[in-house]
Design a protein around this motif. Structure first.
Motif, mmCIF file in Angstrom:
data_model
loop_
_atom_site.group_PDB
_atom_site.id
_atom_site.type_symbol
_atom_site.label_atom_id
_atom_site.label_comp_id
_atom_site.label_asym_id
_atom_site.label_seq_id
_atom_site.Cartn_x
_atom_site.Cartn_y
_atom_site.Cartn_z
ATOM 1 N N ASN A 345 0.700 -1.369 0.019
ATOM 2 C CA ASN A 345 0.488 0.390 0.118
ATOM 3 C C ASN A 345 0.644 1.021 -0.031
ATOM 4 O O ASN A 345 0.593 2.490 0.409
ATOM 5 C CB ASN A 345 -0.984 0.323 1.029
ATOM 6 N N MET A 346 2.274 1.076 -0.431
ATOM 7 C CA MET A 346 2.302 2.596 -0.661
ATOM 8 C C MET A 346 2.215 3.325 -1.530
ATOM 9 O O MET A 346 1.666 2.604 -2.563
ATOM 10 C CB MET A 346 4.218 2.371 -0.736
ATOM 11 N N THR A 347 2.355 4.526 -1.254
ATOM 12 C CA THR A 347 3.027 4.961 -2.822
ATOM 13 C C THR A 347 4.003 4.993 -3.817
ATOM 14 O O THR A 347 4.749 4.419 -3.533
ATOM 15 C CB THR A 347 2.636 7.014 -2.271
ATOM 16 N N ARG A 348 3.762 5.642 -4.984
ATOM 17 C CA ARG A 348 4.368 5.498 -5.705
ATOM 18 C C ARG A 348 5.807 6.293 -5.718
ATOM 19 O O ARG A 348 6.491 5.750 -6.044
ATOM 20 C CB ARG A 348 4.089 6.108 -7.417
ATOM 21 N N TRP A 349 5.761 7.081 -5.525
ATOM 22 C CA TRP A 349 6.690 7.670 -5.129
ATOM 23 C C TRP A 349 7.305 6.996 -3.496
ATOM 24 O O TRP A 349 9.182 6.759 -3.398
ATOM 25 C CB TRP A 349 6.720 9.403 -4.307
ATOM 26 N N GLN A 350 6.634 6.597 -2.484
ATOM 27 C CA GLN A 350 7.322 5.794 -1.014
ATOM 28 C C GLN A 350 8.361 5.017 -1.727
ATOM 29 O O GLN A 350 9.051 4.782 -1.663
ATOM 30 C CB GLN A 350 6.126 6.116 -0.592
ATOM 31 N N ALA A 351 7.412 3.713 -3.146
ATOM 32 C CA ALA A 351 7.605 2.305 -3.961
ATOM 33 C C ALA A 351 8.817 2.750 -4.437
ATOM 34 O O ALA A 351 10.351 2.744 -4.087
ATOM 35 C CB ALA A 351 7.233 1.994 -4.641
ATOM 36 N N ALA A 352 8.806 4.015 -5.148
ATOM 37 C CA ALA A 352 10.394 4.457 -5.946
ATOM 38 C C ALA A 352 11.809 4.881 -5.150
ATOM 39 O O ALA A 352 12.413 4.649 -5.244
ATOM 40 C CB ALA A 352 10.006 5.742 -6.610
ATOM 41 N N ILE A 353 11.630 5.144 -3.411
ATOM 42 C CA ILE A 353 12.259 5.987 -3.131
ATOM 43 C C ILE A 353 13.080 4.949 -2.218
ATOM 44 O O ILE A 353 14.545 4.771 -2.093
ATOM 45 C CB ILE A 353 12.250 7.456 -1.924
ATOM 46 N N TRP A 354 12.367 4.025 -1.984
ATOM 47 C CA TRP A 354 12.847 2.755 -0.776
ATOM 48 C C TRP A 354 13.437 1.608 -2.171
ATOM 49 O O TRP A 354 14.671 1.507 -1.938
ATOM 50 C CB TRP A 354 10.969 2.260 -0.318
ATOM 51 N N ILE A 355 12.936 1.592 -3.468
ATOM 52 C CA ILE A 355 13.196 0.307 -3.805
ATOM 53 C C ILE A 355 14.360 1.462 -4.607
ATOM 54 O O ILE A 355 15.600 0.408 -4.880
ATOM 55 C CB ILE A 355 12.253 0.007 -5.299
ATOM 56 N N GLY A 356 14.584 2.285 -4.270
ATOM 57 C CA GLY A 356 15.811 3.386 -5.305
ATOM 58 C C GLY A 356 16.983 2.794 -4.279
ATOM 59 O O GLY A 356 18.103 2.479 -4.869
ATOM 60 N N LEU A 357 16.433 3.420 -3.539
ATOM 61 C CA LEU A 357 17.536 3.165 -2.374
ATOM 62 C C LEU A 357 18.724 1.842 -2.078
ATOM 63 O O LEU A 357 19.367 2.080 -2.269
ATOM 64 C CB LEU A 357 17.467 3.956 -0.637
ATOM 65 N N ALA A 358 17.536 0.830 -2.241
ATOM 66 C CA ALA A 358 18.380 -0.035 -2.235
ATOM 67 C C ALA A 358 19.287 -0.925 -3.169
ATOM 68 O O ALA A 358 20.257 -0.925 -2.808
ATOM 69 C CB ALA A 358 17.391 -1.353 -2.252
ATOM 70 N N THR A 359 18.979 -0.462 -4.080
ATOM 71 C CA THR A 359 19.324 -0.452 -5.621
ATOM 72 C C THR A 359 20.726 0.468 -5.977
ATOM 73 O O THR A 359 21.561 -0.701 -5.642
ATOM 74 C CB THR A 359 17.924 -0.332 -7.007
ATOM 75 N N TRP A 360 20.485 1.023 -5.297
ATOM 76 C CA TRP A 360 21.114 2.828 -5.212
ATOM 77 C C TRP A 360 22.389 1.815 -4.375
ATOM 78 O O TRP A 360 24.363 1.545 -5.258
ATOM 79 C CB TRP A 360 20.564 3.404 -5.119
ATOM 80 N N LEU A 361 22.897 1.207 -3.086
ATOM 81 C CA LEU A 361 23.615 0.716 -2.273
ATOM 82 C C LEU A 361 24.107 -0.419 -3.019
ATOM 83 O O LEU A 361 25.423 -0.530 -2.852
ATOM 84 C CB LEU A 361 23.212 0.593 -1.043
ATOM 85 N N LEU A 362 23.357 -1.664 -3.375
ATOM 86 C CA LEU A 362 24.488 -2.462 -3.846
ATOM 87 C C LEU A 362 25.089 -1.926 -5.296
ATOM 88 O O LEU A 362 25.860 -2.657 -5.231
ATOM 89 C CB LEU A 362 23.541 -3.632 -4.589
ATOM 90 N N GLY A 363 24.617 -1.361 -6.105
ATOM 91 C CA GLY A 363 25.394 -0.618 -7.062
ATOM 92 C C GLY A 363 26.775 -0.179 -6.768
ATOM 93 O O GLY A 363 27.293 0.299 -7.379
ATOM 94 N N PHE A 364 27.232 -0.215 -5.397
ATOM 95 C CA PHE A 364 28.535 0.507 -5.166
ATOM 96 C C PHE A 364 28.927 -0.509 -5.610
ATOM 97 O O PHE A 364 30.486 -0.433 -5.770
ATOM 98 C CB PHE A 364 28.445 0.724 -3.536
ATOM 99 N N GLY A 365 29.067 -2.363 -4.668
ATOM 100 C CA GLY A 365 29.829 -2.803 -5.651
ATOM 101 C C GLY A 365 30.691 -2.891 -6.573
ATOM 102 O O GLY A 365 31.447 -3.420 -7.441
ATOM 103 N N THR A 366 29.593 -2.648 -7.975
ATOM 104 C CA THR A 366 29.467 -2.288 -9.416
ATOM 105 C C THR A 366 30.777 -1.636 -9.518
ATOM 106 O O THR A 366 32.119 -1.460 -10.460
ATOM 107 C CB THR A 366 28.538 -2.589 -10.193
ATOM 108 N N ALA A 367 30.184 -0.143 -9.280
ATOM 109 C CA ALA A 367 30.795 0.964 -9.231
ATOM 110 C C ALA A 367 32.717 0.408 -8.920
ATOM 111 O O ALA A 367 33.530 1.366 -8.938
ATOM 112 C CB ALA A 367 31.029 2.177 -8.347
ATOM 113 N N PHE A 368 32.449 -0.534 -7.752
ATOM 114 C CA PHE A 368 33.866 -0.729 -7.371
ATOM 115 C C PHE A 368 34.933 -1.547 -8.208
ATOM 116 O O PHE A 368 35.685 -1.657 -8.029
ATOM 117 C CB PHE A 368 34.520 -0.635 -5.934
ATOM 118 N N SER A 369 33.646 -2.183 -8.558
ATOM 119 C CA SER A 369 34.788 -3.564 -9.383
ATOM 120 C C SER A 369 35.911 -3.076 -10.506
ATOM 121 O O SER A 369 35.893 -3.679 -10.998
ATOM 122 C CB SER A 369 33.821 -4.116 -10.146
#
Ligand code: PHE
Length: 454
Positions: A345-369
């Motif tokens: 039951n999130m709004t689109r904005w809330q969903a985008a922010i949470w999912i975006g944050l998690a994915t962004w953090l995971l991306g550090f692994g690739t940025a450092f590869s």
């Protein structure tokens, strides 16, 4: 009861053409222009290309039809679509796992996709600044090496890319996804033709064509077949619910078979054009075809750096590549975002922010590869390479097997015939054979071989 006469709560494409353009936008991306050429180079050229094309035709098209069909009948996020369709066809609720699995795969892919998307942003800046002018192969390699070698620069561009992706996703299907693609995709196509035109002037065009298209079966290995198949799934965005969710916005009147074929043909043409532009430049400048992920970024700047109006065209090229990456990244995350909206039951904005944050953090692994973690390998692969292998070579094909089995074996014939609504009886029968037998068996054989079962 699922019925495609209803609409998805998230919206509907305004026409068959918008669906084709949006799905093509999701399909055409870094996979075609960055990944396909470098994989082709690593696997020695033509034999890889041939297997790739075979996979698109025999597995990709029927799988795409299956995914669009399931999505349109379910009209929800893949998890809930599978739940509704399982109920409709008296199958186990466990089939929902297809949705969860794919949604997760999409997030994993986006985490590294965003880093490469960041490269296109960085290269727009390089191009505008005139850094390509007069560049030779060596110069381009140094430019790229310095660029990926800096972890702060990598994280910075990754962050930018993630922000622009999540912003569009947060705004929703109608206002966000539709507008950009309809005229920018054709523009990218035209620019690729310009690059192929340049490649013709290098004196190595025939050598490039030969490398891509004269079959050399000595290069064929189990690994290259596995990679070609994984790339077909990746490039067509199959096996993870993206096409399913785009299918859920498809109007009832659209022909699923026709649209799927159009998308697959267009996607493949872009990949082949990219190869035809890149390999002549590789040979003309004594670059290494098997250079890996750097290939595009070491060849294209050489072309623009030595062409009249190169700064302008080069900038345009990376802008269009950015847009192609952008439309794909949006589609990678759409299943996760709609899942959060429907389940929590999130709004689109809330969903985008949470999912975006998690994915962004995971991306550090690739940025450092490509810099501080380049030596930190597991199974002799960097973080990025592991993620890529896990998703393209394992998760997408596995998701594909389950989708094929569901569409071919669990969904009743009446239901699939009704939903596909094909004019030709023969066409439907061919689809059914491909989806029931050929796709699940062929993909299983390749996967079992890859994991060392035989
Ligand atoms: N097909 C996209 C590309 O070629 C990547 C992608 C994969 C997008 C899976 C969505 C889902 O770049």
């Amino acid at each position: 009861m699922p019925s495609s006469d209803q609409q998805s709560i998230h919206g509907q494409w305004s026409s068959r053409w918008t669906f084709i353009m949006a799905a093509t936008g999701a399909a055409v991306g870094l996979g075609n222009i960055w990944k396909f050429p470098y994989l082709t180079g690593i696997h020695g050229g033509s034999a890889f290309v041939l297997i790739y094309i075979l996979c698109v035709a025999a597995l990709g098209i029927p799988m795409m039809m299956a995914e669009v069909m399931l999505g349109r009948r379910g009209r929800q996020t893949p998890v809930n679509t599978m739940r509704a369709l399982a109920a409709e066809n008296n199958a186990s609720q466990g089939w929902q796992l297809i949705g969860w699995f794919g949604t997760f795969a999409g997030m994993l892919i986006l985490s590294y996709y965003s880093v490469i998307g960041g490269w296109t942003l960085g290269y727009i800046l390089h191009s505008v600044s005139g850094n390509f002018s007069g560049l030779n192969g060596n110069g381009a390699s140094t430019l790229f090496g310095d660029f990926v070698g800096n972890p702060f620069v990598q994280v910075g561009w990754h962050t930018m890319f993630m922000i622009i992706t999540m912003y569009i996703v947060a705004r929703g299907v109608k206002s966000g996804l539709e507008k950009a693609v309809t005229y920018l995709m054709p523009a990218l196509f035209v620019l690729l033709l310009v690059l192929v035109g340049y490649a013709m002037t290098t004196g190595y065009f025939m050598k490039g064509l030969d490398y891509l298209f004269t079959p050399d079966f000595s290069q064929l290995t189990g690994t290259s077949i596995h990679t070609a198949m994984g790339q077909a799934f990746f490039s067509l965005s199959l096996g993870m619910g993206t096409i399913m969710i785009y299918g859920s916005y498809v109007p009832k009147s659209t022909s699923i078979a026709g649209a799927s074929i159009a998308i697959a043909v267009f996607d493949t043409m872009v990949a082949l054009l990219a190869g035809m532009a890149i390999f002549p430049i590789v040979f003309a400048n004594a670059l290494e075809p098997g250079a890996g992920p750097s290939l595009l970024f070491e060849t294209i700047p050489v072309a623009f750096g030595n062409m009249a109006g190169g700064t302008l065209f080069g900038t345009l090229f990376f802008v269009l590549l950015l847009i192609a990456a952008w439309t794909s990244s949006i589609s990678l995350i759409e299943p996760a975002v709609t899942l959060m909206i429907e389940k929590f039951n999130m709004t689109r904005w809330q969903a985008a922010i949470w999912i975006g944050l998690a994915t962004w953090l995971l991306g550090f692994g690739t940025a450092f590869s490509f810099n501080i973690w380049s030596e930190a390998t597991v199974f002799e692969m960097t973080f990025f390479e592991n993620l890529d292998y896990l998703t393209s070579n394992l998760m997408l094909p596995l998701g594909g097997i389950f989708i094929a089995v569901f569409a071919g074996w669990l969904m009743t014939k009446d239901n699939s015939q009704d939903e596909l609504d094909m004019k030709s009886e023969v066409g439907y029968s061919i689809w059914r054979i491909l989806i029931r037998f050929i796709a699940p068996i062929a993909v299983s054989i390749v996967l079992l071989h890859a994991i060392g079962v035989y």
